[in-house]
Design a protein around this motif. Structure first.
Motif, PDB file in Angstrom:
ATOM      1  N   PRO A  19      29.805  24.780 -16.508  1.00 36.63           N
ATOM      2  CA  PRO A  19      29.286  24.850 -15.461  1.00 36.63           C
ATOM      3  C   PRO A  19      27.390  24.258 -15.831  1.00 36.63           C
ATOM      4  N   GLU A  20      27.199  23.379 -14.902  1.00 36.13           N
ATOM      5  CA  GLU A  20      25.877  22.880 -14.786  1.00 36.13           C
ATOM      6  C   GLU A  20      25.172  23.051 -13.567  1.00 36.13           C
ATOM      7  N   PRO A  21      23.852  23.447 -13.333  1.00 37.43           N
ATOM      8  CA  PRO A  21      23.345  23.689 -12.009  1.00 37.43           C
ATOM      9  C   PRO A  21      23.467  22.349 -11.244  1.00 37.43           C
ATOM     10  N   LYS A  22      23.732  22.325  -9.987  1.00 37.83           N
ATOM     11  CA  LYS A  22      23.690  21.277  -9.192  1.00 37.83           C
ATOM     12  C   LYS A  22      22.398  21.121  -8.625  1.00 37.83           C
ATOM     13  N   VAL A  23      21.821  19.693  -8.606  1.00 36.61           N
ATOM     14  CA  VAL A  23      20.260  19.503  -8.479  1.00 36.61           C
ATOM     15  C   VAL A  23      20.348  18.742  -7.055  1.00 36.61           C
ATOM     16  N   LYS A  24      19.618  19.017  -6.191  1.00 36.48           N
ATOM     17  CA  LYS A  24      19.639  18.698  -4.736  1.00 36.48           C
ATOM     18  C   LYS A  24      18.591  17.455  -4.797  1.00 36.48           C
ATOM     19  N   ASN A  25      17.471  17.628  -5.534  1.00 28.93           N
ATOM     20  CA  ASN A  25      16.287  16.453  -5.697  1.00 28.93           C
ATOM     21  C   ASN A  25      15.895  16.276  -6.996  1.00 28.93           C
ATOM     22  N   TYR A  26      16.265  15.230  -7.587  1.00 26.49           N
ATOM     23  CA  TYR A  26      15.860  15.197  -9.014  1.00 26.49           C
ATOM     24  C   TYR A  26      14.622  14.928  -9.323  1.00 26.49           C
ATOM     25  N   ALA A  27      13.833  14.469  -8.190  1.00 25.98           N
ATOM     26  CA  ALA A  27      12.313  14.064  -8.513  1.00 25.98           C
ATOM     27  C   ALA A  27      11.624  15.671  -8.658  1.00 25.98           C
ATOM     28  N   THR A  28      12.047  16.604  -7.822  1.00 28.91           N
ATOM     29  CA  THR A  28      11.484  17.770  -7.794  1.00 28.91           C
ATOM     30  C   THR A  28      12.163  18.866  -8.464  1.00 28.91           C
ATOM     31  N   ARG A  38      23.204  30.602  -1.633  1.00 27.22           N
ATOM     32  CA  ARG A  38      23.788  30.815  -3.044  1.00 27.22           C
ATOM     33  C   ARG A  38      23.609  29.469  -3.857  1.00 27.22           C
ATOM     34  N   PRO A  39      22.982  29.533  -4.972  1.00 29.40           N
ATOM     35  CA  PRO A  39      22.836  28.350  -5.769  1.00 29.40           C
ATOM     36  C   PRO A  39      24.204  27.776  -6.229  1.00 29.40           C
ATOM     37  N   LEU A  40      24.295  26.329  -6.487  1.00 28.39           N
ATOM     38  CA  LEU A  40      25.542  25.724  -6.664  1.00 28.39           C
ATOM     39  C   LEU A  40      25.597  25.268  -8.164  1.00 28.39           C
ATOM     40  N   SER A  41      26.792  25.077  -8.550  1.00 26.81           N
ATOM     41  CA  SER A  41      27.064  24.458 -10.007  1.00 26.81           C
ATOM     42  C   SER A  41      28.162  23.510  -9.868  1.00 26.81           C
ATOM     43  N   VAL A  42      28.105  22.567 -10.995  1.00 25.50           N
ATOM     44  CA  VAL A  42      28.843  21.521 -11.053  1.00 25.50           C
ATOM     45  C   VAL A  42      29.919  21.976 -12.301  1.00 25.50           C
ATOM     46  N   PRO A  61      29.979  27.883  -5.896  1.00 26.35           N
ATOM     47  CA  PRO A  61      28.889  28.632  -5.869  1.00 26.35           C
ATOM     48  C   PRO A  61      28.697  29.345  -7.292  1.00 26.35           C
ATOM     49  N   GLU A  62      27.541  29.691  -7.703  1.00 26.61           N
ATOM     50  CA  GLU A  62      27.058  30.201  -8.923  1.00 26.61           C
ATOM     51  C   GLU A  62      27.903  31.727  -9.219  1.00 26.61           C
ATOM     52  N   ASN A  63      28.146  32.239  -8.082  1.00 22.89           N
ATOM     53  CA  ASN A  63      28.970  33.576  -8.215  1.00 22.89           C
ATOM     54  C   ASN A  63      30.654  33.470  -8.094  1.00 22.89           C
TER      55      ASN A  63
END
Length: 108
Positions: A19-28, A38-42, A61-63
């Motif tokens: 699992p890796e964190p799913k990023v919504k905005n790569y610039a920020t 809840r944070p998402l992962s891929v 979801p991370e959980n």
């Protein structure tokens, strides 16, 4: 867009990438979250069924998965869905299919 359930009851599923964190905005660096916040992962999954294997990147979801998922680990997928998408990214029109699941559990 509508989503479609995918039946994995007869499939053999292995973790292909941890699992890796799913990023919504790569610039920020903003992390993607689900509707509950809840944070998402891929997670990369190898799904093999009826003589065919597919590598899917699945958003979870991370959980929704146990700690210690490593490549090669057999898992069961709960609530796997597919959804088509269509976006304009950097001026280019792109289309594809995204996959999401409610959870992953270790296979018995």
């Amino acid at each position: 867009m509508p989503s479609f359930k995918i039946d994995t009851s007869t499939a053999v599923v292995f973790v292909a990438t941890a699992p890796e964190p799913k990023v919504k905005n790569y610039a920020t660096g903003e992390r993607a979250v689900n509707l509950e916040g809840r944070p998402l992962s891929v997670v990369g999954l190898l799904v093999s069924d009826e003589g065919e294997g597919n590598l899917l990147k699945v958003v979870i979801p991370e959980n929704g998965f146990p700690e210690g998922l490593v490549p090669g680990m057999p898992v069961k997928v709960i609530g796997l869905k597919a959804r088509d998408w269509d976006n304009v990214i950097k001026g280019e029109r792109r289309q594809g299919i995204s996959f999401s699941a409610v959870a992953l559990t270790p296979a018995a």
